[in-house]
Scaffold this motif. Sequence first.
Motif, PDB file in Angstrom:
ATOM      1  N   LEU A  55       0.815  -1.219   0.000  1.00 28.31           N
ATOM      2  CA  LEU A  55       0.000   0.000   0.000  1.00 28.31           C
ATOM      3  C   LEU A  55       0.847   1.267   0.000  1.00 28.31           C
ATOM      4  O   LEU A  55       0.536   2.232  -0.705  1.00 28.31           O
ATOM      5  CB  LEU A  55      -0.904   0.022   1.241  1.00 28.31           C
ATOM      6  N   ASP A  90       1.569  -2.596   6.811  1.00 26.30           N
ATOM      7  CA  ASP A  90       1.237  -2.465   5.390  1.00 26.30           C
ATOM      8  C   ASP A  90       0.507  -3.721   4.902  1.00 26.30           C
ATOM      9  O   ASP A  90      -0.529  -3.637   4.229  1.00 26.30           O
ATOM     10  CB  ASP A  90       2.528  -2.245   4.598  1.00 26.30           C
ATOM     11  N   LEU A  93      -3.062  -4.156   6.733  1.00 27.87           N
ATOM     12  CA  LEU A  93      -4.038  -3.197   6.199  1.00 27.87           C
ATOM     13  C   LEU A  93      -4.542  -3.631   4.830  1.00 27.87           C
ATOM     14  O   LEU A  93      -5.737  -3.540   4.532  1.00 27.87           O
ATOM     15  CB  LEU A  93      -3.412  -1.803   6.103  1.00 27.87           C
ATOM     16  N   PHE A  94      -3.617  -4.101   4.001  1.00 29.67           N
ATOM     17  CA  PHE A  94      -3.981  -4.524   2.647  1.00 29.67           C
ATOM     18  C   PHE A  94      -4.870  -5.757   2.675  1.00 29.67           C
ATOM     19  O   PHE A  94      -5.844  -5.844   1.912  1.00 29.67           O
ATOM     20  CB  PHE A  94      -2.714  -4.813   1.830  1.00 29.67           C
ATOM     21  N   HIS A  97      -8.174  -4.894   6.131  1.00 29.48           N
ATOM     22  CA  HIS A  97      -8.841  -3.660   6.529  1.00 29.48           C
ATOM     23  C   HIS A  97      -9.404  -2.895   5.342  1.00 29.48           C
ATOM     24  O   HIS A  97      -8.962  -3.063   4.205  1.00 29.48           O
ATOM     25  CB  HIS A  97      -7.871  -2.775   7.327  1.00 29.48           C
ATOM     26  N   SER A  98     -10.365  -2.042   5.648  1.00 34.35           N
ATOM     27  CA  SER A  98     -11.068  -1.288   4.615  1.00 34.35           C
ATOM     28  C   SER A  98     -10.196  -0.159   4.064  1.00 34.35           C
ATOM     29  O   SER A  98      -9.184   0.219   4.663  1.00 34.35           O
ATOM     30  CB  SER A  98     -12.346  -0.678   5.203  1.00 34.35           C
ATOM     31  N   GLU A  99     -10.613   0.367   2.930  1.00 27.79           N
ATOM     32  CA  GLU A  99      -9.903   1.513   2.348  1.00 27.79           C
ATOM     33  C   GLU A  99      -9.921   2.701   3.308  1.00 27.79           C
ATOM     34  O   GLU A  99      -8.944   3.458   3.377  1.00 27.79           O
ATOM     35  CB  GLU A  99     -10.531   1.905   1.012  1.00 27.79           C
ATOM     36  N   LYS A 100     -11.012   2.854   4.052  1.00 23.89           N
ATOM     37  CA  LYS A 100     -11.099   3.942   5.024  1.00 23.89           C
ATOM     38  C   LYS A 100     -10.038   3.783   6.103  1.00 23.89           C
ATOM     39  O   LYS A 100      -9.361   4.750   6.470  1.00 23.89           O
ATOM     40  CB  LYS A 100     -12.491   3.977   5.649  1.00 23.89           C
ATOM     41  N   GLU A 101      -9.864   2.569   6.606  1.00 23.74           N
ATOM     42  CA  GLU A 101      -8.861   2.323   7.647  1.00 23.74           C
ATOM     43  C   GLU A 101      -7.445   2.466   7.086  1.00 23.74           C
ATOM     44  O   GLU A 101      -6.539   2.952   7.772  1.00 23.74           O
ATOM     45  CB  GLU A 101      -9.069   0.935   8.245  1.00 23.74           C
ATOM     46  N   GLN A 102      -7.261   2.056   5.851  1.00 26.17           N
ATOM     47  CA  GLN A 102      -5.967   2.247   5.196  1.00 26.17           C
ATOM     48  C   GLN A 102      -5.637   3.726   5.111  1.00 26.17           C
ATOM     49  O   GLN A 102      -4.508   4.153   5.385  1.00 26.17           O
ATOM     50  CB  GLN A 102      -5.995   1.628   3.799  1.00 26.17           C
ATOM     51  N   GLN A 103      -6.646   4.532   4.765  1.00 29.31           N
ATOM     52  CA  GLN A 103      -6.446   5.968   4.620  1.00 29.31           C
ATOM     53  C   GLN A 103      -6.181   6.630   5.974  1.00 29.31           C
ATOM     54  O   GLN A 103      -5.390   7.583   6.062  1.00 29.31           O
ATOM     55  CB  GLN A 103      -7.661   6.614   3.959  1.00 29.31           C
TER      56      GLN A 103
END
Length: 202
Positions: A55, A90, A93-94, A97-103
């Motif tokens: 990510l 990294d 998260l990939f 986890h959701s894109e929101k949590e990644q962000q």
Amino acid sequence: MKPTKLSQPQRRKFVQHLVRAMGLTTATALVYGSNLNVAMGFQIRTGDLDAAGVLFDKPTMLTLKHIANTILPRTDTPSGADLDCHGFVDHQLFRCHSEKEQQVCLNIITQIDQYSMANFKQSFSQIDAQKQAELLQAIEAMQGFSLPQKNQFKFLKSLIIFGYFTSEEGASKILRYDPVPGGFSVIPLKEDDKSWGSFAYY
């Protein structure tokens, strides 16, 4: 290092200790669904531990590496960076986890670097260990940082510590020691043990 392999009784004990060390809400979110299996299957990367992740780009990974090293510094045992906790974050998260949590994680890593540049004229990875610790303490104290940023950092920090606990080194520690009651800020520790971060809020 090989993936961590635990028997079912060990897994139950591991989760119980994780709950006591990090709090029910945080621990439950971390081990939900396949998260624990994915975490324990993570292998420390070989070669360049500063390389880009799945990510995060290389500069972001370098900042994250130094954050992990500040939270869990090297003593007589490996640091968070030594155990590739930044690579773990990294990867986790990939995979889980959701894109929101990644962000959320990307945002706070970026803000940490921006704060460092604004206050020390250097990136977080370039400032010395004392300044790195002071910066992270400023987030906890909300000095120059907001409550949402503090919460973002708490989530990132929980992933870093989760990565340490689910490594071969960390799992052996959490299974060996009983954590002192007190919630998320208390890490399993014996009087003569120096495996965990030296700052009380970690």
